[in-house]
Write a protein that holds these residues in place. Structure first.
Motif, PDB file in Angstrom:
ATOM      1  N   ASN A 120       0.853  -1.185   0.000  1.00 23.68           N
ATOM      2  CA  ASN A 120       0.000   0.000   0.000  1.00 23.68           C
ATOM      3  C   ASN A 120       0.892   1.239   0.000  1.00 23.68           C
ATOM      4  N   ALA A 121       1.172   1.759  -1.177  1.00 17.31           N
ATOM      5  CA  ALA A 121       2.083   2.902  -1.299  1.00 17.31           C
ATOM      6  C   ALA A 121       1.527   4.148  -0.638  1.00 17.31           C
ATOM      7  N   TYR A 122       0.201   4.333  -0.686  1.00 14.10           N
ATOM      8  CA  TYR A 122      -0.382   5.526  -0.072  1.00 14.10           C
ATOM      9  C   TYR A 122      -0.079   5.585   1.418  1.00 14.10           C
TER      10      TYR A 122
ATOM     11  N   VAL B 175       3.900   4.050  -8.400  1.00 14.40           N
ATOM     12  CA  VAL B 175       3.856   4.925  -9.583  1.00 14.40           C
ATOM     13  C   VAL B 175       2.712   5.922  -9.431  1.00 14.40           C
ATOM     14  N   GLN B 176       1.547   5.448  -9.000  1.00  9.96           N
ATOM     15  CA  GLN B 176       0.396   6.327  -8.811  1.00  9.96           C
ATOM     16  C   GLN B 176       0.676   7.399  -7.755  1.00  9.96           C
ATOM     17  N   VAL B 177       1.301   6.993  -6.657  1.00 14.42           N
ATOM     18  CA  VAL B 177       1.584   7.946  -5.591  1.00 14.42           C
ATOM     19  C   VAL B 177       2.634   8.966  -6.038  1.00 14.42           C
ATOM     20  N   LEU B 178       3.684   8.512  -6.718  1.00 16.13           N
ATOM     21  CA  LEU B 178       4.682   9.455  -7.227  1.00 16.13           C
ATOM     22  C   LEU B 178       4.040  10.441  -8.195  1.00 16.13           C
TER      23      LEU B 178
ATOM     24  N   TRP C  45      13.697  29.470  -6.381  1.00 15.26           N
ATOM     25  CA  TRP C  45      14.309  28.483  -7.263  1.00 15.26           C
ATOM     26  C   TRP C  45      13.378  27.299  -7.466  1.00 15.26           C
ATOM     27  N   ALA C  46      13.668  26.536  -8.519  1.00 19.71           N
ATOM     28  CA  ALA C  46      12.879  25.338  -8.806  1.00 19.71           C
ATOM     29  C   ALA C  46      13.141  24.284  -7.738  1.00 19.71           C
ATOM     30  N   PHE C  47      12.106  23.564  -7.358  1.00 17.97           N
ATOM     31  CA  PHE C  47      12.242  22.467  -6.414  1.00 17.97           C
ATOM     32  C   PHE C  47      12.719  21.246  -7.188  1.00 17.97           C
ATOM     33  N   LYS C  48      13.741  20.593  -6.674  1.00 22.36           N
ATOM     34  CA  LYS C  48      14.363  19.468  -7.380  1.00 22.36           C
ATOM     35  C   LYS C  48      13.950  18.146  -6.729  1.00 22.36           C
ATOM     36  N   ILE C  49      13.445  17.235  -7.561  1.00 21.68           N
ATOM     37  CA  ILE C  49      13.089  15.896  -7.099  1.00 21.68           C
ATOM     38  C   ILE C  49      14.034  14.924  -7.791  1.00 21.68           C
ATOM     39  N   ILE C  50      14.766  14.164  -6.977  1.00 22.20           N
ATOM     40  CA  ILE C  50      15.755  13.217  -7.497  1.00 22.20           C
ATOM     41  C   ILE C  50      15.236  11.807  -7.231  1.00 22.20           C
ATOM     42  N   VAL C  51      15.045  11.055  -8.300  1.00 24.47           N
ATOM     43  CA  VAL C  51      14.515   9.701  -8.182  1.00 24.47           C
ATOM     44  C   VAL C  51      15.608   8.720  -8.593  1.00 24.47           C
ATOM     45  N   LYS C  52      16.091   7.960  -7.607  1.00 19.18           N
ATOM     46  CA  LYS C  52      17.097   6.922  -7.856  1.00 19.18           C
ATOM     47  C   LYS C  52      16.564   5.590  -7.352  1.00 19.18           C
TER      48      LYS C  52
END
Length: 127
Positions: free
Chosen positions: A34-36, A74-77, A58-65
């Protein structure tokens, strides 16, 4: 509010939400049942930080590794990215998405998310 972190556990991921730097970092596996439920505290922290985020120049940076994503993750992201776009505007969010050069499915998933949001991602091959 400074840095909010969670620690990586088996089948989960590590996050660092650094409001002062304007970065959100994901690392590891995101394959929860349950990702939520797993992302609830992070979404709450983001909601508490709306005024600060809106006022950052400034732009907010999201780093996905991430190495692996479940369908619910995927839905939650996707919802998380939408939330940042709503707060910062589409030009106020930068996503760096790292992927394994041999994992075309993972890159395809990221491309679909990027296209559905009309938010260009920076696709970076894991070194």
């Amino acid at each position: 509010m400074g840095v909010v972190s969670s620690y990586r556990r088996k089948h989960t991921f590590k996050t660092d939400f650094d409001l002062e730097k304007g970065e959100l970092f994901f690392d590891g596996f995101s394959i929860p049942t349950n990702a939520y439920e797993l992302y609830t505290s992070l979404l709450g922290t983001i909601n508490q930080s709306i005024d600060i985020l809106k006022n950052q120049e400034w732009a907010f940076k999201i780093i996905v590794k991430l190495d692996c994503l479940s369908a619910s993750a995927v839905q939650v992201l996707n919802e998380l990215f939408k939330q940042f776009i709503k707060i910062k505007g589409e030009h106020g969010v930068q996503v760096d998405w790292y992927y394994d050069i041999y994992d075309s499915e993972f890159l395809e998933t990221a491309t679909m998310i990027s296209d559905s949001l009309a938010l260009p991602f920076n696709f970076i091959v894991n070194a």
